[in-house]
Scaffold this active site. Structure first.
Site, PDB file in Angstrom:
ATOM      1  N   SER A 104       7.734 -64.926  -3.539  1.00  0.00           N
ATOM      2  CA  SER A 104       6.961 -63.946  -2.773  1.00  0.00           C
ATOM      3  C   SER A 104       6.650 -64.519  -1.393  1.00  0.00           C
ATOM      4  O   SER A 104       5.886 -65.478  -1.256  1.00  0.00           O
ATOM      5  CB  SER A 104       5.661 -63.637  -3.524  1.00  0.00           C
ATOM      6  OG  SER A 104       4.893 -62.737  -2.774  1.00  0.00           O
ATOM      7  N   HIS A 155      11.068 -61.802  -2.099  1.00  0.00           N
ATOM      8  CA  HIS A 155      10.178 -60.649  -2.277  1.00  0.00           C
ATOM      9  C   HIS A 155       9.305 -60.465  -1.031  1.00  0.00           C
ATOM     10  O   HIS A 155       8.636 -61.388  -0.582  1.00  0.00           O
ATOM     11  CB  HIS A 155       9.293 -60.890  -3.510  1.00  0.00           C
ATOM     12  CG  HIS A 155       8.398 -59.747  -3.861  1.00  0.00           C
ATOM     13  ND1 HIS A 155       8.852 -58.611  -4.498  1.00  0.00           N
ATOM     14  CD2 HIS A 155       7.068 -59.561  -3.658  1.00  0.00           C
ATOM     15  CE1 HIS A 155       7.838 -57.790  -4.692  1.00  0.00           C
ATOM     16  NE2 HIS A 155       6.738 -58.326  -4.179  1.00  0.00           N
ATOM     17  N   ASP A 179       6.272 -58.304   0.613  1.00  0.00           N
ATOM     18  CA  ASP A 179       5.172 -57.362   0.409  1.00  0.00           C
ATOM     19  C   ASP A 179       4.842 -56.669   1.718  1.00  0.00           C
ATOM     20  O   ASP A 179       4.452 -57.316   2.685  1.00  0.00           O
ATOM     21  CB  ASP A 179       3.941 -58.105  -0.124  1.00  0.00           C
ATOM     22  CG  ASP A 179       4.141 -58.523  -1.566  1.00  0.00           C
ATOM     23  OD1 ASP A 179       4.366 -57.630  -2.400  1.00  0.00           O
ATOM     24  OD2 ASP A 179       4.096 -59.727  -1.855  1.00  0.00           O
ATOM     25  N   HIS A 217       8.786 -54.558  -1.326  1.00  0.00           N
ATOM     26  CA  HIS A 217       7.768 -53.914  -2.157  1.00  0.00           C
ATOM     27  C   HIS A 217       6.833 -53.159  -1.207  1.00  0.00           C
ATOM     28  O   HIS A 217       5.957 -53.757  -0.583  1.00  0.00           O
ATOM     29  CB  HIS A 217       7.019 -55.003  -2.953  1.00  0.00           C
ATOM     30  CG  HIS A 217       5.902 -54.493  -3.798  1.00  0.00           C
ATOM     31  ND1 HIS A 217       4.934 -55.320  -4.345  1.00  0.00           N
ATOM     32  CD2 HIS A 217       5.589 -53.241  -4.210  1.00  0.00           C
ATOM     33  CE1 HIS A 217       4.083 -54.593  -5.040  1.00  0.00           C
ATOM     34  NE2 HIS A 217       4.449 -53.337  -4.970  1.00  0.00           N
ATOM     35  N   GLY A 274      -3.054 -64.393  -6.072  1.00  0.00           N
ATOM     36  CA  GLY A 274      -4.093 -65.234  -6.660  1.00  0.00           C
ATOM     37  C   GLY A 274      -5.142 -64.516  -7.473  1.00  0.00           C
ATOM     38  O   GLY A 274      -6.279 -64.976  -7.575  1.00  0.00           O
ATOM     39  N   ASP A 330       5.233 -58.304 -11.122  1.00  0.00           N
ATOM     40  CA  ASP A 330       4.640 -58.820  -9.891  1.00  0.00           C
ATOM     41  C   ASP A 330       3.137 -58.982 -10.086  1.00  0.00           C
ATOM     42  O   ASP A 330       2.436 -58.008 -10.339  1.00  0.00           O
ATOM     43  CB  ASP A 330       4.944 -57.822  -8.758  1.00  0.00           C
ATOM     44  CG  ASP A 330       4.545 -58.338  -7.389  1.00  0.00           C
ATOM     45  OD1 ASP A 330       4.160 -59.513  -7.274  1.00  0.00           O
ATOM     46  OD2 ASP A 330       4.628 -57.543  -6.422  1.00  0.00           O
ATOM     47  N   GLY A 331       2.672 -60.230  -9.984  1.00  0.00           N
ATOM     48  CA  GLY A 331       1.249 -60.540 -10.146  1.00  0.00           C
ATOM     49  C   GLY A 331       1.062 -61.578 -11.228  1.00  0.00           C
ATOM     50  O   GLY A 331       1.290 -61.302 -12.396  1.00  0.00           O
ATOM     51  N   SER A 386       1.742 -67.165  -5.931  1.00  0.00           N
ATOM     52  CA  SER A 386       0.925 -68.387  -5.911  1.00  0.00           C
ATOM     53  C   SER A 386       0.724 -68.972  -7.311  1.00  0.00           C
ATOM     54  O   SER A 386       0.267 -70.093  -7.463  1.00  0.00           O
ATOM     55  CB  SER A 386      -0.441 -68.083  -5.286  1.00  0.00           C
ATOM     56  OG  SER A 386      -1.192 -67.264  -6.168  1.00  0.00           O
TER      57      SER A 386
END
Ligand code: DX5
Ligand code: ZN
Length: 225
Positions: A8, A33, A35, A66, A145, A176-177, A198
């Site tokens: 990311s 990725h 964002d 994304h 995070g 994602d996350g 992260s």
């Protein structure tokens, strides 16, 4: 769709961007990725057109966009999307999902939709013929995070079962996350495209450690294949 590891870029130290790009190319990540946030759909602003133009000229790695924006159909044409890039847009951000997916297809990119944790899978019912992937958010979009929302694991399993029943192995499930910490669980649930932010990945500035972590995730993917 083939399984993919995707760092990311919002979590990469911008002052060490070139070193990170060289490392990602060397260790063979599958895409980067990106964002894109507009400060309306999510309470944050991130990665813009010029940054993406720079990345597209600086690496041949595919970009995995994304779009966390309202009315993505208006914004997508601004970006330097290349053939073979992946593009996810949130269904919650537009009343015209089909038009927005058309804008992606026109660019020769892989059309995908993204769903917030609270959005039910039934929203996909009219879209399966138009998409090649579904990005399931496993945190509320907007920030790195955070803490994974546990119910999203069951959602990955349910989508995996629906796709298997339909015989649609060409549709990938992206997560994602907080992916790093939950990688093995997400993989077992049926995810195939992994955004590494992260969480147990870009929280280090040690590039050797980053290379070792990438290899570790790759081994998990290969063991599952
Ligand atoms: C969050 C973004 C993610 C973010 C994930 O809204 O869409 O791509 O980088 O970061 P972690 O892995 O820290 O949750
Ligand atoms: Zn993202």
């Amino acid at each position: 769709m083939k399984k993919m590891l995707m760092p990311s870029m919002m979590c990469v130290d911008i002052l060490r961007l070139r070193e990170h790009l060289d490392l990602f190319e060397k260790v063979g990540v599958d895409a980067l990725h990106i964002d894109v946030m507009d400060g309306h759909f999510v309470p944050n602003l991130q990665l813009g057109v010029d940054y993406c133009r720079y990345l597209a000229s600086a690496t041949d790695l595919p970009l995995d966009y994304h779009f966390m924006v309202e009315e993505p159909e208006k914004i997508i044409p601004w970006f330097p999307i290349r053939k073979g890039d992946l593009v996810s847009l949130h269904v919650e951000g537009t009343g015209h999902v089909c038009r927005a997916l058309d804008a992606v297809v026109k660019k020769g990119a892989v059309p995908m939709v993204a769903l917030n944790p609270g959005t039910p899978l039934s929203v996909l019912d009219e879209l399966y013929d138009m998409i090649r992937g579904v990005l399931l958010m496993t945190v509320n979009p907007g920030y790195a995070g955070q803490t994974m929302i546990e119910s999203t694991l069951g959602k990955i399993e349910r989508l995996h079962a629906i796709l298997a029943e339909k015989g649609r192995t060409d549709i990938g499930i992206e997560v994602d996350g907080q992916v790093g910490k939950n990688f093995a669980r997400m993989l077992r649930a049926g995810a195939g495209l992994f955004v590494l932010g992260s969480s147990d990945y870009l929280d280090t500035d040690d590039l050797d450690l980053l290379a070792a972590r990438t290899a570790g995730y790759r081994r998990l993917l290969e063991a599952e294949a």
